[in-house]
Scaffold this active site. Structure first.
Site, short mmCIF file in Angstrom:
data_model
loop_
_atom_site.label_atom_id
_atom_site.label_comp_id
_atom_site.label_asym_id
_atom_site.label_seq_id
_atom_site.Cartn_x
_atom_site.Cartn_y
_atom_site.Cartn_z
N MET A 1 0.84 -1.20 0.00
CA MET A 1 0.00 0.00 0.00
C MET A 1 0.88 1.25 0.00
SD MET A 1 -3.45 -0.94 2.02
CE MET A 1 -2.85 -0.64 3.66
N HIS B 1 9.24 1.20 3.05
CA HIS B 1 10.38 1.28 3.96
C HIS B 1 11.28 0.06 3.71
CE1 HIS B 1 8.08 -1.70 6.15
NE2 HIS B 1 7.06 -0.86 6.26
N HIS C 1 9.67 -3.33 3.04
CA HIS C 1 9.19 -3.60 1.67
C HIS C 1 10.37 -3.89 0.74
CE1 HIS C 1 5.85 -0.84 3.14
NE2 HIS C 1 5.18 -1.90 2.74
N GLN D 1 -10.21 -2.46 2.89
CA GLN D 1 -9.66 -3.12 4.07
C GLN D 1 -9.53 -2.17 5.28
OE1 GLN D 1 -5.84 -4.05 1.87
NE2 GLN D 1 -4.94 -3.79 3.89
N SER E 1 4.67 1.34 7.80
CA SER E 1 4.34 2.62 7.16
C SER E 1 3.70 3.58 8.16
CB SER E 1 3.37 2.38 6.01
OG SER E 1 3.93 1.45 5.11
O1 PAF Z 1 0.03 -5.73 3.60
C1 PAF Z 1 -0.42 -4.83 2.86
O2 PAF Z 1 0.25 -3.84 2.59
C2 PAF Z 1 -1.82 -4.94 2.33
O3 PAF Z 1 -2.68 -5.52 3.26
C3 PAF Z 1 -1.91 -5.68 0.99
C4 PAF Z 1 -1.48 -7.13 1.12
C5 PAF Z 1 -1.02 -4.97 -0.04
C6 PAF Z 1 -3.33 -5.66 0.45
O4 PAF Z 1 -3.80 -4.36 0.30
#
Ligand code: PAF
Length: 279
Positions: free
Chosen positions: A30, A34, A37, A61, A186
């Site tokens: 999303m 950082h 990721h 979500q 994040s």
């Molecule tokens: O972990 C995340 O950043 C989110 O939950 C994902 C898996 C990208 C789904 O939006």
């Protein structure tokens, strides 16, 4: 790095990649990237010929509209980081590209939906499965990479893949931490210096639990861990659970994998973290 904002253009390009016999590694995110990721991108590079990263702040979500609104979206900095990390493709769609109006979604993922995170974030995992299902169908990755920090999310996505019979291998990657132990997230940018200091109680308590786990002292550890976190100023504990690593029910002697998971609010910022006690 190539950037796509429509699913058609992404699909057309990826079809050529697949036709040339190359494998695709996928890191869905999303944004507000950082080191955590970037470590997923690095692993994806090691496993696959081509690395796709998606940045999409998925509205379905978020159960709190304010949380969605204030979620960081530093797309220029993220793009730069992805270029440096040598990702091959960025998929950065808008909400309309991903969702039709009034779209309905429900997947029966069983108890996982309601335990731990599910209790505090109702509907969250339906939104996660909804968007990951779409992204997997668009990217059709050979391998997809997720961080251990969202341990329950990994189990939920594994369930999605099993239920929908999706041909993708999932890889769980170790948690990246700041030098002081705070799990990278994040959301950490919302912490003041004081809050950051208070938040360290989470990783310290998890480390303490790991060091003191004797294989059967689940209740003693859990109670003492709760006491330690509750004693910290500015930290509102939501749960500390020593759980079976497969079911997320409270662990017992028969649990092959045991994980300690914690969630707490530090000021207005909600943080999660975990450590494997037995793997
Ligand atoms: O972990 C995340 O950043 C989110 O939950 C994902 C898996 C990208 C789904 O939006």
């Amino acid at each position: 790095m190539k950037t796509f904002i429509t699913k058609q253009s992404l699909a057309a390009y990826l079809q050529l990649i697949r036709a040339s016999g190359k494998t695709i590694g996928f890191v869905p995110t999303m944004g507000a990237l950082h080191q955590g990721h970037l470590s997923l991108i690095e692993l994806a590079r090691q496993h696959n010929d081509v690395v796709v990263c998606s940045i999409f702040v998925n509205p379905t979500q978020f159960n709190d509209p304010k949380d969605l609104e204030k979620y960081p979206r530093p797309i220029a900095a993220d793009t730069h980081l992805l270029q440096q990390a040598k990702a091959d493709i960025l998929f950065n769609p808008g909400v309309k590209e991903m969702y039709d109006d009034n779209e309905q979604w429900h997947l029966n993922i069983g108890e996982l939906e309601h335990l731990l995170e599910g209790k505090f974030r109702p509907g969250h995992y339906q939104g996660v499965t909804q968007v990951v299902y779409k992204l997997f169908n668009m990217v059709k990755p050979d391998t997809a990479f997720f961080g251990q920090k969202d341990y329950q999310q990994f189990l939920v996505i594994s369930k999605l893949v099993e239920l929908m019979n999706m041909p993708v291998e999932l890889v769980m990657c170790p948690i990246k931490r700041e030098d002081d132990g705070l799990a990278m997230s994040s959301r950490n940018i919302h912490l003041s210096a004081d809050e950051h200091r208070h938040a360290l109680v989470l990783s310290k308590t998890l480390n303490w639990a790991k060091a003191n786990f004797d294989g059967s002292n689940f209740d003693v550890l859990q109670k003492e861990a709760e006491r330690m976190i509750n004693a910290e100023d500015g930290v509102a504990l939501e749960y500390f659970e020593i759980a079976d690593g497969g079911t997320l029910h409270p662990a017992d002697a028969a649990s092959k994998k045991v994980v300690a998971l914690v969630a707490a609010k530090v000021g207005k910022t909600r943080l999660i973290d975990n450590v494997l006690l037995r793997s």
